[in-house]
Design a protein around this motif. Sequence first.
Motif, short mmCIF file in Angstrom:
data_model
loop_
_atom_site.label_atom_id
_atom_site.label_comp_id
_atom_site.label_asym_id
_atom_site.label_seq_id
_atom_site.Cartn_x
_atom_site.Cartn_y
_atom_site.Cartn_z
N THR A 220 0.80 -1.15 -0.07
CA THR A 220 0.00 0.04 0.08
C THR A 220 0.97 1.12 -0.05
OG1 THR A 220 -1.72 1.26 1.24
CG2 THR A 220 -0.15 -0.05 2.33
N PRO A 221 0.32 2.28 -0.93
CA PRO A 221 1.40 3.51 -0.54
C PRO A 221 0.88 4.19 0.50
CG PRO A 221 -0.61 3.58 -2.31
CD PRO A 221 -0.39 2.28 -1.69
N ALA A 222 1.76 5.37 0.92
CA ALA A 222 1.22 6.17 1.86
C ALA A 222 0.05 6.98 1.64
CB ALA A 222 2.45 6.98 2.48
N TYR A 223 -0.83 7.49 2.39
CA TYR A 223 -1.78 8.35 2.09
C TYR A 223 -1.23 9.69 1.75
CZ TYR A 223 -6.07 11.13 1.95
OH TYR A 223 -7.21 11.86 1.51
N PRO A 224 -1.46 10.54 0.83
CA PRO A 224 -0.75 11.68 0.26
C PRO A 224 -1.12 12.82 1.09
CG PRO A 224 -2.58 11.19 -1.26
CD PRO A 224 -2.54 9.83 -0.43
N VAL A 225 -0.29 13.31 2.16
CA VAL A 225 -0.57 14.30 2.95
C VAL A 225 0.02 15.53 2.55
CG1 VAL A 225 -0.14 15.34 5.20
CG2 VAL A 225 -0.72 12.83 5.01
N GLU A 226 -0.87 16.66 2.44
CA GLU A 226 -0.14 18.00 1.76
C GLU A 226 0.66 18.56 2.65
OE1 GLU A 226 -3.40 21.03 1.24
OE2 GLU A 226 -4.71 19.54 -0.14
N GLU A 227 0.83 18.70 4.06
CA GLU A 227 1.91 18.89 4.78
C GLU A 227 2.32 18.23 5.95
OE1 GLU A 227 3.49 23.34 6.58
OE2 GLU A 227 1.42 22.77 6.89
N VAL A 228 3.45 17.63 5.96
CA VAL A 228 3.79 16.91 7.08
C VAL A 228 4.27 17.76 8.09
CG1 VAL A 228 5.31 15.18 8.07
CG2 VAL A 228 4.35 14.92 5.75
N VAL A 261 -3.49 -3.13 6.81
CA VAL A 261 -2.29 -2.45 6.49
C VAL A 261 -2.76 -1.12 6.01
CG1 VAL A 261 -0.05 -2.38 4.99
CG2 VAL A 261 -0.70 -4.39 6.30
N VAL A 262 -3.69 -1.22 4.97
CA VAL A 262 -4.20 -0.03 4.56
C VAL A 262 -4.74 1.00 5.61
CG1 VAL A 262 -5.84 1.03 2.95
CG2 VAL A 262 -4.76 -0.99 2.31
N TYR A 263 -5.44 0.33 6.67
CA TYR A 263 -6.08 1.36 7.64
C TYR A 263 -4.79 1.86 8.51
CZ TYR A 263 -10.99 0.63 7.22
OH TYR A 263 -12.60 0.43 6.98
N GLY A 264 -3.39 1.14 8.46
CA GLY A 264 -2.59 1.57 9.17
C GLY A 264 -1.83 2.72 8.50
N SER A 265 -1.82 2.76 7.13
CA SER A 265 -1.35 3.93 6.48
C SER A 265 -2.22 5.08 6.75
CB SER A 265 -1.32 3.51 4.96
OG SER A 265 -0.28 2.63 4.71
N VAL A 266 -3.71 5.05 6.73
CA VAL A 266 -4.60 6.07 6.97
C VAL A 266 -4.34 6.60 8.34
CG1 VAL A 266 -6.89 6.60 7.50
CG2 VAL A 266 -6.38 4.97 5.46
N MET A 267 -4.18 5.93 9.37
CA MET A 267 -3.98 6.25 10.60
C MET A 267 -2.53 7.01 10.85
SD MET A 267 -6.74 5.68 11.90
CE MET A 267 -6.48 6.41 13.47
N GLY A 268 -1.52 6.55 10.22
CA GLY A 268 -0.29 7.31 10.18
C GLY A 268 -0.36 8.61 9.66
N SER A 269 -1.19 8.73 8.29
CA SER A 269 -1.46 10.05 7.69
C SER A 269 -2.02 11.08 8.75
CB SER A 269 -2.03 9.83 6.33
OG SER A 269 -3.63 9.62 6.67
N PHE A 270 -3.12 10.65 9.50
CA PHE A 270 -3.33 11.53 10.52
C PHE A 270 -2.43 12.07 11.60
CE2 PHE A 270 -7.69 9.46 9.22
CZ PHE A 270 -8.43 10.78 8.78
N CYS A 271 -1.76 11.17 11.76
CA CYS A 271 -0.78 11.59 12.89
C CYS A 271 0.25 12.45 12.50
CB CYS A 271 0.12 9.85 13.36
SG CYS A 271 1.27 10.56 14.56
N VAL A 272 0.69 12.55 11.21
CA VAL A 272 1.81 13.38 11.07
C VAL A 272 1.29 14.99 10.57
CG1 VAL A 272 3.25 11.63 9.83
CG2 VAL A 272 1.57 12.89 8.30
N GLU A 273 -0.09 15.02 10.34
CA GLU A 273 -0.60 16.17 10.13
C GLU A 273 -0.50 17.22 11.20
OE1 GLU A 273 -3.68 15.45 6.44
OE2 GLU A 273 -4.52 14.99 8.53
N ASN A 274 -0.25 16.81 12.45
CA ASN A 274 -0.25 17.79 13.68
C ASN A 274 0.93 17.31 14.52
OD1 ASN A 274 -0.95 19.92 15.45
ND2 ASN A 274 -3.22 19.50 14.78
#
Length: 301
Positions: A220-228, A261-274
């Motif tokens: 799975t790719p990482a979810y694309p986040v605009e700003e880490v 694993v996809v849900y893992g990537s999703v939760m990681g994406s929320f984490c890095v946004e703040n």
Amino acid sequence: MKKSILVVGSVAFDDIETPVGKRFNALGGSAVYFSLAASQFSQVNLVGVAGEDYPKAAIDLLNRQGIDTTGLEIAPGPTFRWGGRYHQDLNNRDTLYTHLNVFANFSPKIPSIYQKTPVVFLGNIQPTLQMEVLNQLPQPEFIGLDTMNLWINTTRAELMKIISRVNLLVINDSELEELTGTVNLFKGLKYLHQIGVRYIVIKQGEYGAMLSAAEGLFFTPAYPVEEVVDPTGAGDSFAGGLFGYLGTCEKIDYNNLKKAVVYGSVMGSFCVENFSIDGLLNLNPSKIAKRFRELRRLMKA
């Protein structure tokens, strides 16, 4: 019926500097990030240690998120503290200091009400402590484990013993290379499967994650986040999302692990946004499901 999840790991204060800003006395630690991500799906039982300086408000916050903190020991002395500075390339960071404090003498004690928890995640702590945890549990249904270069280099024999007892190993590329002695990803995975590891998840940061099993490979790719904003805790949040979803599954198999694993990537994406844990707060099933669908669409040819 949902399964509860037991996590054993660190509880910490983080002092963080990134190109976006700074945050001091931020709540952190592998068990905290994991629990906040996993609690979006399942009941979480947390085992860890904090010092007398750990605020009641932080424990109340965890409880409000559906995390049971009966297993959180409050010990005399200050809480584990880590300081880090991230470079412009957020894949690189400098550790400014690591003060183990009460974590230096941590000896996990699993409350009796946790001992039949079906899904167990052994966070990134010394392999001897991970073994102590398993020795207190009768027969978990599914066990996952995280580790790091330090334990691979200093306590390899103990680490290999505990790895042989788990169902899923979470590791990154460089750790896989050091653990298996080969730079070839697929040779490394083959070696671990041959010694009995059923499932392996390779964390690849901004590039995503890979699941390896006898049934095949899944990426799975990482979810694309605009700003880490702050990458701290992304890997633990990934693991929390993965195991949190597994807690909702009647059967833990390759197909459900692919979704996890996809849900893992999703939760990681929320984490890095703040900063700190803030990206994992104020979430709801709708927000999580939306990102899951978007990420699945990106994966379709």
